[in-house]
Design an enzyme around this catalytic site. Structure first.
Site, PDB file in Angstrom:
ATOM      1  N   ARG A  94      20.888  34.642  28.408  1.00 39.41           N
ATOM      2  CA  ARG A  94      21.594  34.773  27.128  1.00 39.41           C
ATOM      3  C   ARG A  94      21.098  35.885  26.216  1.00 39.41           C
ATOM      4  NH1 ARG A  94      20.787  28.550  26.127  1.00 39.41           N
ATOM      5  NH2 ARG A  94      19.016  29.197  27.387  1.00 39.41           N
ATOM      6  N   ASP A 125      20.407  27.624  39.484  1.00 42.64           N
ATOM      7  CA  ASP A 125      19.497  26.791  38.693  1.00 42.64           C
ATOM      8  C   ASP A 125      18.788  25.813  39.616  1.00 42.64           C
ATOM      9  OD1 ASP A 125      18.952  26.251  35.645  1.00 42.64           O
ATOM     10  OD2 ASP A 125      18.872  24.312  36.661  1.00 42.64           O
ATOM     11  N   TYR A 154      13.255  15.906  36.239  1.00 41.60           N
ATOM     12  CA  TYR A 154      14.606  15.900  35.649  1.00 41.60           C
ATOM     13  C   TYR A 154      15.434  14.738  36.195  1.00 41.60           C
ATOM     14  CZ  TYR A 154      13.598  20.409  33.561  1.00 41.60           C
ATOM     15  OH  TYR A 154      13.047  21.408  32.801  1.00 41.60           O
TER      16      TYR A 154
HETATM   17  O1  CP3 Z   1      15.536  33.866  36.510  1.00 36.16           O
HETATM   18  C1  CP3 Z   1      16.773  34.090  36.568  1.00 36.16           C
HETATM   19  O2  CP3 Z   1      17.340  34.981  35.903  1.00 36.16           O
HETATM   20  C2  CP3 Z   1      17.591  33.270  37.541  1.00 36.16           C
HETATM   21  C3  CP3 Z   1      18.258  32.140  37.009  1.00 36.16           C
HETATM   22  C4  CP3 Z   1      17.518  30.853  36.620  1.00 36.16           C
HETATM   23  C5  CP3 Z   1      18.079  29.941  35.682  1.00 36.16           C
HETATM   24  N1  CP3 Z   1      17.277  28.832  35.657  1.00 36.16           N
HETATM   25  C6  CP3 Z   1      19.313  30.174  34.909  1.00 36.16           C
HETATM   26  C7  CP3 Z   1      19.577  29.352  33.701  1.00 36.16           C
HETATM   27  C8  CP3 Z   1      16.335  30.285  37.110  1.00 36.16           C
HETATM   28  C9  CP3 Z   1      15.313  30.859  38.085  1.00 36.16           C
HETATM   29  C10 CP3 Z   1      16.211  29.004  36.489  1.00 36.16           C
HETATM   30  C11 CP3 Z   1      15.100  28.080  36.780  1.00 36.16           C
HETATM   31  C12 CP3 Z   1      14.974  26.837  36.004  1.00 36.16           C
HETATM   32  N2  CP3 Z   1      15.969  26.028  35.546  1.00 36.16           N
HETATM   33  C13 CP3 Z   1      13.735  26.226  35.702  1.00 36.16           C
HETATM   34  C14 CP3 Z   1      12.357  26.714  36.141  1.00 36.16           C
HETATM   35  C15 CP3 Z   1      11.890  27.869  35.361  1.00 36.16           C
HETATM   36  C16 CP3 Z   1      11.554  27.564  33.933  1.00 36.16           C
HETATM   37  O3  CP3 Z   1      12.181  28.199  33.063  1.00 36.16           O
HETATM   38  O4  CP3 Z   1      10.665  26.726  33.685  1.00 36.16           O
HETATM   39  C17 CP3 Z   1      14.006  25.052  34.980  1.00 36.16           C
HETATM   40  C18 CP3 Z   1      12.991  24.078  34.434  1.00 36.16           C
HETATM   41  C19 CP3 Z   1      15.431  24.936  34.896  1.00 36.16           C
HETATM   42  C20 CP3 Z   1      16.210  23.826  34.279  1.00 36.16           C
HETATM   43  C21 CP3 Z   1      17.051  24.282  33.167  1.00 36.16           C
HETATM   44  N3  CP3 Z   1      18.155  25.098  33.310  1.00 36.16           N
HETATM   45  C22 CP3 Z   1      16.916  23.963  31.803  1.00 36.16           C
HETATM   46  C23 CP3 Z   1      15.818  23.099  31.229  1.00 36.16           C
HETATM   47  C24 CP3 Z   1      17.947  24.611  31.128  1.00 36.16           C
HETATM   48  C25 CP3 Z   1      18.290  24.491  29.668  1.00 36.16           C
HETATM   49  C26 CP3 Z   1      17.378  25.246  28.810  1.00 36.16           C
HETATM   50  C27 CP3 Z   1      17.996  26.553  28.465  1.00 36.16           C
HETATM   51  O5  CP3 Z   1      17.319  27.592  28.628  1.00 36.16           O
HETATM   52  O6  CP3 Z   1      19.126  26.510  27.974  1.00 36.16           O
HETATM   53  C28 CP3 Z   1      18.702  25.356  32.073  1.00 36.16           C
HETATM   54  C29 CP3 Z   1      19.879  26.214  31.811  1.00 36.16           C
HETATM   55  C30 CP3 Z   1      19.857  27.605  32.327  1.00 36.16           C
HETATM   56  N4  CP3 Z   1      19.416  27.986  33.554  1.00 36.16           N
HETATM   57  C31 CP3 Z   1      20.345  28.751  31.619  1.00 36.16           C
HETATM   58  C32 CP3 Z   1      20.176  29.851  32.489  1.00 36.16           C
HETATM   59  C33 CP3 Z   1      20.565  31.292  32.240  1.00 36.16           C
HETATM   60  C34 CP3 Z   1      20.943  28.741  30.213  1.00 36.16           C
HETATM   61  C35 CP3 Z   1      22.265  28.032  30.196  1.00 36.16           C
HETATM   62  C36 CP3 Z   1      23.448  28.870  29.799  1.00 36.16           C
HETATM   63  O7  CP3 Z   1      23.502  30.089  29.998  1.00 36.16           O
HETATM   64  O8  CP3 Z   1      24.372  28.256  29.274  1.00 36.16           O
END
Ligand code: CP3
Length: 370
Positions: free
Chosen positions: A54, A100, A176
């Site tokens: 984002r 994700d 989760y």
């Molecule tokens: O790194 C990259 O660019 C690749 C994409 C990627 C996403 N999530 C996209 C995402 C990767 C590698 C992840 C890993 C992920 N997802 C983890 C482990 C890494 C870390 O950050 O600790 C975890 C714990 C998740 C679970 C998750 N996904 C959560 C807790 C959330 C919500 C929090 C948030 O940032 O909004 C997500 C959503 C998420 N995953 C988004 C993105 C770009 C944001 C949602 C959106 O764009 O609407």
């Protein structure tokens, strides 16, 4: 330090330029793979956890058109596009698949939704009866769009850029699944694991198997490296770390190496501090990603026996300027002469400044001349 292409290529002297030597050439031309193979590079490779997301206006635009976040993860054309967006701006040495970690519980049959501003929500698994509703049968079919995304990205990358596939490590995904979303203290899953270790073991077995199959298909589709995100490893006791992080990760790494002996695996066991060396030794990972809290002397010491990645504070990308550049230079100077992959200590946040990401990328791209 040597040049990028400093070794004569053995394949070139063979009679007949076969497929294997073409693969070796492609591997040798990627900075990230060279470092993971223990070879010399001109400067440390870099990429950023959560580099697609984002903070980029072009991501927000695709995200708006996609419908739900999971719809975006399962749309190969759009997921490929957002995977490539940060590379066009910053020229990282690696792309990371856009997906994700929670697509695994989704593929197992659990209800998963992402509520804007609140994070993920899952219908919690808290009993043997809940567990019995999940099945690994649909992993390959449900996740087919992810493999197609990898195939598309692999076909669109410059030869020097590596493609990283990933999954959550079993423990972090389990938090989760059992907590029903993000958690502060992990009280529910920890109580469950103490009270009913057999049920917890059954969940771990399911996750190790599903994740291994998922990652083997990612490798088949074109991922060059696998990263395992264990964001919540630091919540556990010494015994818990052994049982729910080290042992399942060891089994997972073994499965990946049985499938493809030379696939590099980067582990990210966040906030495990003094247990890092033990984690590397016991799990068999090829490299370890260090969180922001790991001091640089500890990082240097780890570097004697493994390859390290990290650990710039992602908050510096909201600040930019000298505080960010000084912290980056310090890491490059202290760690950049050993096996080192420049990265952050955790993911880029939505508040990061795209200009700061450019200034940081330029510093690394031009290192050591800057
Ligand atoms: O790194 C990259 O660019 C690749 C994409 C990627 C996403 N999530 C996209 C995402 C990767 C590698 C992840 C890993 C992920 N997802 C983890 C482990 C890494 C870390 O950050 O600790 C975890 C714990 C998740 C679970 C998750 N996904 C959560 C807790 C959330 C919500 C929090 C948030 O940032 O909004 C997500 C959503 C998420 N995953 C988004 C993105 C770009 C944001 C949602 C959106 O764009 O609407």
């Amino acid at each position: 330090m040597g040049n990028t292409m400093d070794e004569p290529h053995s394949g070139a002297t063979r009679a007949g330029f076969d497929e294997q030597s073409a693969a070796e050439t492609a591997r040798a031309s990627k900075r990230l793979l060279r470092v993971l193979d223990g070879k010399a590079v001109d400067r440390p490779p870099f990429w950023f956890m959560r580099q697609a997301g984002r903070y980029l206006p072009e991501y927000r635009k695709v995200r708006e058109q996609a419908g739900s976040f999971l719809d975006l993860c399962y749309d190969p054309q759009k997921a490929c596009e957002v995977t490539l967006q940060p590379l066009r701006r910053y020229g990282m040495d690696a792309a990371i698949l856009f997906s994700d970690i929670l697509v695994i519980p989704h593929a197992l049959g659990q209800d998963v939704t992402f509520v804007t501003g609140e994070g993920p929500k899952l219908a919690p698994v808290r009993s043997a009866a809940d567990l019995a509703l999940l099945s690994g049968d649909r992993i390959e079919t449900h996740l087919a769009p992810v493999f197609e995304t990898i195939d598309r990205v692999a076909g669109n990358l410059p030869v020097e850029t590596a493609l990283i596939g990933f999954a959550g490590a079993p423990w972090t995904v389990a938090t989760y699944m059992v907590e029903g979303g993000s958690s502060k203290d992990f009280a529910t899953i920890k109580a469950w694991s103490y009270r009913d270790p057999e049920a917890m073991n059954a969940l771990m077995d399911l996750l190790v198997d599903a994740t291994a199959r998922y990652l083997c298909r990612q490798i088949d589709a074109g991922a060059h490296v696998i990263q395992l995100f264990d964001t919540w490893a630091g919540a556990l006791s010494e015994e818990g770390l052994e049982q729910w992080v080290i042992e399942p990760t060891r089994r997972l790494v073994q499965r990946l190496h049985a499938h493809r002996a030379d696939i590099p695996v980067i582990g990210f066991p966040r906030q495990i501090g003094a247990q890092l060396a033990n984690y590397v030794e016991r799990t068999g990972v090829s490299a370890v990603s260090l969180d922001t809290g790991v001091d640089l002397d500890t990082a240097s010491a780890l570097q004697r026996s493994t390859i390290i990645q990290g650990n710039l504070d992602p908050v510096l990308l909201t600040v930019g300027g000298d505080p960010m550049l000084q912290a980056a230079r310090r890491r490059l100077a202290q760690l950049g002469h050993g096996g080192y992959i420049f990265n952050l200590g955790h993911g880029i946040t939505p508040a990061a400044s795209p200009d700061a990401v450019e200034a940081l990328s330029a510093l690394i791209r031009e290192w050591p001349s800057r």
